[in-house]
Scaffold this motif. Structure first.
Motif, short mmCIF file in Angstrom:
data_model
loop_
_atom_site.label_atom_id
_atom_site.label_comp_id
_atom_site.label_asym_id
_atom_site.label_seq_id
_atom_site.Cartn_x
_atom_site.Cartn_y
_atom_site.Cartn_z
N ALA A 100 -18.58 11.53 -2.40
CA ALA A 100 -18.62 10.92 -0.92
C ALA A 100 -19.67 11.68 0.02
O ALA A 100 -20.31 10.88 0.73
CB ALA A 100 -17.26 11.16 -0.44
N SER A 115 -23.16 10.65 -1.16
CA SER A 115 -23.38 9.31 -0.87
C SER A 115 -23.67 8.91 0.40
O SER A 115 -24.47 8.09 0.91
CB SER A 115 -22.05 8.30 -1.41
N GLY A 116 -22.86 9.66 1.40
CA GLY A 116 -23.36 9.43 2.72
C GLY A 116 -24.59 10.21 3.09
O GLY A 116 -25.35 9.33 3.66
N VAL A 162 -18.52 6.24 -0.01
CA VAL A 162 -18.25 7.20 1.10
C VAL A 162 -16.75 6.75 1.34
O VAL A 162 -15.81 7.61 1.59
CB VAL A 162 -18.87 6.88 2.35
N GLY A 184 -14.08 9.34 -0.21
CA GLY A 184 -13.44 9.99 0.87
C GLY A 184 -12.21 9.93 0.91
O GLY A 184 -11.38 10.77 1.50
#
Length: 140
Positions: free
Chosen positions: A75, A78-79, A121, A125
């Motif tokens: 997450a 990727s963000g 994300v 997440g």
């Protein structure tokens, strides 16, 4: 009215379950690493290309039963990639060139990478935020 509330609760539970299943899978970080490699290997762009080994390491962690930690790593990275990929300069370029850049092979690959990073994300997440480490602690 009570039945409608129950359906809404089931739908919410379903969305959370889908997001958590996405975050527990080792496939999304591998796919994102593949798309990043396709986009940034030629010509070599060092900063975006540095995301590939981290995402592959996240897959390795996932396959070794560190699912929650892997989801958090996926997450976060990727963000970061999503933020990096949004920086595209199109000022001073005519409309037909911008249209061709967006809907050509490279533009579609870039869009798929950004879409997958956004899904990572959200899904990873959610898995990281709501995950329980009791299973992972028993393995160690």
């Amino acid at each position: 009215m009570v039945a409608e509330d129950k359906n809404v609760q089931e739908a919410r539970k379903g969305a959370l379950a889908i997001a958590q299943d996405w975050g527990k899978s080792p496939l999304p970080p591998t796919l994102l690493a593949t798309l990043i490699t396709a986009l940034h290997a030629r010509p070599l762009q060092k900063l975006p290309f540095a995301f590939t080994p981290v995402l592959l390491f996240s897959t390795y962690l996932n396959l070794n039963n560190f699912v929650i930690d892997s989801a958090g790593l996926t997450a976060a990275w990727s963000g970061l990639y999503l933020l990096l990929a949004r920086r595209r300069r199109t000022a001073g370029v005519n409309f037909s060139a911008r249209f061709g850049n967006r809907f050509g092979a490279r533009g579609l690959t870039r869009g798929a990478a950004m879409l997958l990073a956004g899904a990572n994300v959200v899904g990873c997440g959610t898995t990281y935020a709501l995950g329980r480490r009791s299973k992972e602690e028993r393995v160690v």
